[in-house]
Write an enzyme that holds these catalytic residues in place. Sequence first.
Site, PDB file in Angstrom:
ATOM      1  N   TYR A 102       0.896  -1.148   0.000  1.00 14.25           N
ATOM      2  CA  TYR A 102       0.000   0.000   0.000  1.00 14.25           C
ATOM      3  C   TYR A 102       0.934   1.196   0.000  1.00 14.25           C
ATOM      4  O   TYR A 102       1.762   1.332   0.906  1.00 14.25           O
ATOM      5  CB  TYR A 102      -0.859   0.037   1.266  1.00 14.25           C
TER       6      TYR A 102
ATOM      7  N   ASP B  71      -6.273  -1.226  -6.230  1.00 15.44           N
ATOM      8  CA  ASP B  71      -7.749  -1.133  -6.183  1.00 15.44           C
ATOM      9  C   ASP B  71      -8.231  -0.421  -4.922  1.00 15.44           C
ATOM     10  O   ASP B  71      -9.400  -0.454  -4.577  1.00 15.44           O
ATOM     11  CB  ASP B  71      -8.373  -2.543  -6.253  1.00 15.44           C
TER      12      ASP B  71
ATOM     13  N   HIS C 154     -10.092  -7.793  -4.740  1.00 10.01           N
ATOM     14  CA  HIS C 154      -9.776  -7.667  -3.314  1.00 10.01           C
ATOM     15  C   HIS C 154     -10.688  -8.570  -2.477  1.00 10.01           C
ATOM     16  O   HIS C 154     -11.104  -8.203  -1.381  1.00 10.01           O
ATOM     17  CB  HIS C 154      -9.932  -6.195  -2.893  1.00 10.01           C
TER      18      HIS C 154
HETATM   19  C1  LIG Z   1      -8.960 -10.540   6.007  1.00  6.85           C
HETATM   20  C2  LIG Z   1      -8.443 -10.006   4.705  1.00  6.85           C
HETATM   21  C3  LIG Z   1      -7.468  -9.039   4.701  1.00  6.85           C
HETATM   22  C4  LIG Z   1      -6.962  -8.553   3.493  1.00  6.85           C
HETATM   23  N1  LIG Z   1      -5.955  -7.634   3.520  1.00  6.85           N
HETATM   24  C5  LIG Z   1      -5.418  -7.215   2.351  1.00  6.85           C
HETATM   25  C6  LIG Z   1      -4.317  -6.314   2.369  1.00  6.85           C
HETATM   26  O1  LIG Z   1      -3.825  -5.915   3.418  1.00  6.85           O
HETATM   27  N2  LIG Z   1      -3.824  -5.907   1.169  1.00  6.85           N
HETATM   28  C7  LIG Z   1      -4.339  -6.336  -0.017  1.00  6.85           C
HETATM   29  O2  LIG Z   1      -3.854  -5.945  -1.080  1.00  6.85           O
HETATM   30  N3  LIG Z   1      -5.367  -7.222  -0.052  1.00  6.85           N
HETATM   31  C8  LIG Z   1      -5.898  -7.670   1.102  1.00  6.85           C
HETATM   32  N4  LIG Z   1      -6.931  -8.571   1.063  1.00  6.85           N
HETATM   33  C9  LIG Z   1      -7.379  -9.136  -0.239  1.00  6.85           C
HETATM   34  C10 LIG Z   1      -6.605 -10.432  -0.530  1.00  6.85           C
HETATM   35  O3  LIG Z   1      -5.262 -10.134  -0.849  1.00  6.85           O
HETATM   36  C11 LIG Z   1      -7.201 -11.190  -1.724  1.00  6.85           C
HETATM   37  O4  LIG Z   1      -7.291 -10.333  -2.824  1.00  6.85           O
HETATM   38  C12 LIG Z   1      -8.566 -11.826  -1.418  1.00  6.85           C
HETATM   39  O5  LIG Z   1      -8.639 -12.268  -0.082  1.00  6.85           O
HETATM   40  C13 LIG Z   1      -8.827 -12.989  -2.341  1.00  6.85           C
HETATM   41  O6  LIG Z   1     -10.131 -13.459  -2.178  1.00  6.85           O
HETATM   42  P1  LIG Z   1     -10.523 -14.733  -1.255  1.00  6.85           P
HETATM   43  O7  LIG Z   1     -10.414 -14.297   0.166  1.00  6.85           O
HETATM   44  O8  LIG Z   1     -11.902 -15.031  -1.668  1.00  6.85           O
HETATM   45  O9  LIG Z   1      -9.560 -15.855  -1.584  1.00  6.85           O
HETATM   46  C14 LIG Z   1      -7.468  -9.050   2.266  1.00  6.85           C
HETATM   47  C15 LIG Z   1      -8.461 -10.027   2.286  1.00  6.85           C
HETATM   48  C16 LIG Z   1      -8.945 -10.507   3.486  1.00  6.85           C
HETATM   49  C17 LIG Z   1      -9.987 -11.591   3.458  1.00  6.85           C
END
Ligand SMILES: Cc1cc2nc3c(=O)[nH]c(=O)nc-3n(C[C@H](O)[C@H](O)[C@H](O)COP(=O)(O)O)c2cc1C
Length: 395
Positions: free
Chosen positions: A149, A177, A273
Site C-alpha cells: 500500500y 484497487d 480484493h
Molecule cells: C482478512 C483479509 C485481509 C486482506 N488484507 C489485504 C491487504 O492488506 N492488502 C491487499 O492488497 N489485499 C488484502 N486482502 C485481499 C486479498 O489479498 C485477496 O485479494 C482476497 O482475499 C482474495 O479473495 P478470497 O479471500 O476469496 O480468496 C485481504 C483479504 C482478506 C480476506
Amino acid sequence: MANNNIPHSSLCVATTDFEKVAKNVLPEKSWVYASSSAATGLSMRANLDDWSLINFRPRILRSVDSMDTRRNILGHTSQFPFFVSAMGTLGSSHPGAEPLLVRGATRKGMHTMISTASTKPLEEIMDAHLDEQRQLNNQSPSNLSFQLYVPVDRTRAKSLIQRVKAAGYQSLWVTVDTSTLGKRTADRYLQAQENLDAGLAGNAREIHNENDFAPAFGGRQVPGSVDGGLTWEDLDWISSEWGGPLVLKGIQSVEDVKLAVQHGVQGVLLSNHGGRQIHSAPSSLMTLLEIRTYYPEAFDKLQVFVDGGLRDGADVLKALCLGATAVGVGRPYYYALAAYGAEGVERCTDIIAEELEITMKMLGVSSLDQLSPDMVNTSRLSNEMWRPVFGKSKL
Ligand SMILES: Cc1cc2nc3c(=O)[nH]c(=O)nc-3n(C[C@H](O)[C@H](O)[C@H](O)COP(=O)(O)O)c2cc1C
C-alpha cells in the site's frame, strides 16, 4: 492444538471446512473483519459463484502416472500454482500471526504474499521464513513477496520499499484497487454498536491499530495511510526504487492490463480484493476471461495472476487453462490459521494440492504446461462478459 471444542484437523476435508471451525473459535470482531465484504456482498458472491459457470472438457487415455504441479512464478519455482494472497492484521486470526503462516507455507513449498498491514514487522516475518528454511536444509522452493500500500508520504513510501528490499522479499505487489477503502458494511455495524455501547455517538470513535495500514479493521480508512492520488506515472519511481519484479494487484479490466504492459511491469493480479472494495465488481474470473478474449497477447508479455473465491483445486486449474500463471488464495488460509495454526496452513495446502492432482489426472494432463483454453467450456460466462459498447471502445 489440543482443543476439545474444535474438530480434529483431519476432519477438514474441503477448504470451506476451516471457515466453519474458525467461526467458532474467533472473536466476533475478527470473524467480521475476515468474512466481510463491500456493501451487500455482490462482489464477493460473484467471485465464489462464477467458478461454477465454467466446465472442463476432459481428455482420456493419456498417460497421467506422474504428476508435476510446480510453477515458475516471477523467476522462482513454487511447488504449486497457488500462493497465499496478502491479508492484513493476521494477529486477529492467531497470536502467531504472519510468522506462523509463513512457517506452514514454507514447509509446503508455497509462496506467500505479506501485507503492508501485517501485524508483525516485515523483518520478523522474513526471519521466520528463513528459520523454517534452515530447518528444511534450504530445500523448500517457497519465498515471500510483499504487497505494497503506497503511503501518502513519499519519503515514508521509499523507506518502506528499501526495508522490503533489504529484508530479502522477492517481488513487490502494488495494490491498485484501494484508492479509498470499500464500504465494509458488517464492520460498520459492529463499530457503530461498539460506539453506542461505549457511550459514543455515531462514528465518533478513532481507530487505533499499531499498523495504520490496517484500515479495514473497524471499517474505516486511517487518514494519511494509503495514497488515493496514485497514478500510472508513479510506477516509474516505485519501480526504480524497488529494482525487482513488480506486479499490479487489483486490475479489473482489459484496458488496464494493456496499460500495465505498456508500463513494463512483470505481472498483473486480476482481483477485486476478495469482494472487499468496489460494490458490483466483476469477478476475477470474469476479468481473466475478458483478457483471454480481447487481449490474449497479454499472456506472452507478462505473468497473469488471479485471486478471489478460489476454494478448490479444480478452480485453480480453470484459471490456469485460461492462461493464468498462478492463483492466490485468501480467506481459507485466514480461517485455517485461526483454527489450527501452522498445521492448518499445511492442511489447507494439502487439500488444494490433492484436488489439483485428482482433477489434473481426470482432465488428462500430467504437467501444468499441458493445460490450454480448449480444456474449458466458458460459454455460459462469456454470455455475461462485457462487450465493447457500440463499437466505440478503443481496445
Ligand atoms: C482478512 C483479509 C485481509 C486482506 N488484507 C489485504 C491487504 O492488506 N492488502 C491487499 O492488497 N489485499 C488484502 N486482502 C485481499 C486479498 O489479498 C485477496 O485479494 C482476497 O482475499 C482474495 O479473495 P478470497 O479471500 O476469496 O480468496 C485481504 C483479504 C482478506 C480476506
